[in-house]
Design a protein around this motif. Structure first.
Motif, mmCIF file in Angstrom:
data_model
loop_
_atom_site.group_PDB
_atom_site.id
_atom_site.type_symbol
_atom_site.label_atom_id
_atom_site.label_comp_id
_atom_site.label_asym_id
_atom_site.label_seq_id
_atom_site.Cartn_x
_atom_site.Cartn_y
_atom_site.Cartn_z
ATOM 1 N N THR A 106 13.281 46.640 7.640
ATOM 2 C CA THR A 106 13.812 47.673 8.525
ATOM 3 C C THR A 106 14.282 47.084 9.844
ATOM 4 N N GLY A 107 15.136 47.853 10.537
ATOM 5 C CA GLY A 107 15.555 47.479 11.879
ATOM 6 C C GLY A 107 16.692 46.496 11.944
ATOM 7 N N SER A 147 12.129 42.857 10.912
ATOM 8 C CA SER A 147 10.936 43.561 11.368
ATOM 9 C C SER A 147 9.708 42.775 10.958
ATOM 10 N N SER A 172 6.637 37.005 7.969
ATOM 11 C CA SER A 172 6.690 37.544 9.333
ATOM 12 C C SER A 172 6.663 36.453 10.392
#
Length: 368
Positions: A234-235, A227, A201
């Motif tokens: 996702t996204g 994401s 992340s």
């Protein structure tokens, strides 16, 4: 002309002598470049491109507006930035030759090897020692699967999975990284003997993560994912996947430096397979030399990933060795400093043969 400038190496070389020294060395790797594409991207589309030799780069900038020329100069300097070795424990991690990072998953559900070492810290440590013996330069230890739709693991469980293996392997003097996005796990792993934080992340999942890394002074790998929530896949949605990922990493590097982490402690990872289609992944791999323009060492991980199955009659996860080595060598040939792999002995052998070819090219006598 409006748009954003990118300086992309397009003419790679195995040695600088071939072009009479009119080259740059990409990221202190064993890859040189003699041609550059100065590209203008607007709304995801290529609107202008100049192909110039390295020694003609300065002259080419005279045709650009001042802000675009300044950005191009910064990227040009970043392409050949020298990355000093990292002193980590009793060992040194160098970036002037390709390094192999072994993957050690202590999870029940990772996509490739989940469950092998659940509740078996001794077995996990033995697997890590085997990777080191086979030539891995460092081991990446993870206690939470980040495959699509994998459940988020409570930090206490994650700590219980990774810390025993880290403590055992740390006694060998090995360089260890912890693959986590949780601050508490980072703290526990670093205290147990890990040296590097590898965060899918990019220190965004947990608001405390950047403080933990800053206070520890440890290196950190910032990976791109669409994401930073519970599911990093996702996204997704890209105008131009290559420049979108580049821009995201560029902004993240700046934010992390502003947060107090030294530039020379930051590595980057384009996040192959995270919220990216087959076409997206192939585009990123083919454009990997561009990412040296961010000025940081590159970690590349595509071992056993789904894209290999998609390109080889849906080969099962445990039947993707050939594809994994192909992608690792492609990354090494683009100057990536670290390749993250499951199959350490085979990848180390492939990298050593590649290095032998490169050494032979560097010592080849020139023409009189």
């Amino acid at each position: 002309m409006s748009g954003t400038i990118y300086v992309r190496p397009v003419g790679l070389a195995e040695n600088p002598q071939t072009f009479d020294g009119a080259t740059i060395r990409l990221g202190n790797s064993l890859v040189w470049c003699h041609l550059l594409a100065i590209e203008t991207i607007e709304a995801g589309r290529l609107v202008a491109r100049q192909i110039v030799p390295v020694d003609g780069f300065a002259d080419a900038l005279t045709t650009l507006p001042g802000d675009q020329a300044d950005r191009a100069r910064t990227q040009f300097a970043n392409l050949s930035r020298q990355h000093p070795p990292l002193a980590l424990g009793d060992r040194m991690l160098r970036f002037d030759q390709p390094q192999v990072m072994g993957i050690l998953n202590v999870t029940p559900d990772s996509f490739s090897d989940g469950g092998r070492f659940t509740d078996d810290p001794a077995g996990a440590a033995d697997a890590g020692f085997a990777m080191l013996t086979a030539g891995a330069s460092l081991i990446d230890i993870g206690g939470e699967s980040t495959r699509p739709d994998a459940p988020v693991v409570w930090e206490g469980d994650e700590i219980a999975r990774v810390v025993p293996a880290i403590k055992t392997l740390a006694h060998s003097g090995a360089i260890l990284s912890v693959d986590t996005r949780k601050a508490a796990v980072m703290e526990a792993a670093l205290q147990a003997g890990a040296h590097i934080v590898n965060d899918v992340s990019a220190l965004l999942f947990d608001s405390r993560a950047i403080d933990v890394v800053r206070q520890a002074g440890c290196p950190v790998v910032l990976m791109h994912a669409p994401s930073q929530g519970q599911n990093p896949h996702t996204g997704a949605g890209y105008g131009n996947v290559v420049t979108d990922v580049f821009d995201w990493l560029e902004a993240r590097i700046a934010a992390v430096i502003a947060g107090g982490i030294a530039r020379d402690r930051i590595l980057i990872d384009p996040g192959i397979g995270f919220g990216k289609s087959l076409a997206d992944n192939l585009a990123l791999i083919n454009a990997l030399p561009l990412f040296h323009a961010l000025g940081q060492p590159i970690l590349f991980g595509a071992s056993r990933k789904r894209m290999i199955g998609a390109l080889s009659n849906e080969a099962a996860v445990d039947a993707r060795l050939g594809g994994s080595i192909t992608l690792a060598l492609s990354a090494i040939g683009s100057g990536a400093q670290i390749v993250r792999v499951h199959d350490v002995p085979e990848t180390v052998q492939a990298a050593r043969v590649w290095r032998g070819l490169r050494d032979a090219a560097l010592t080849m006598p020139g023409l009189d």
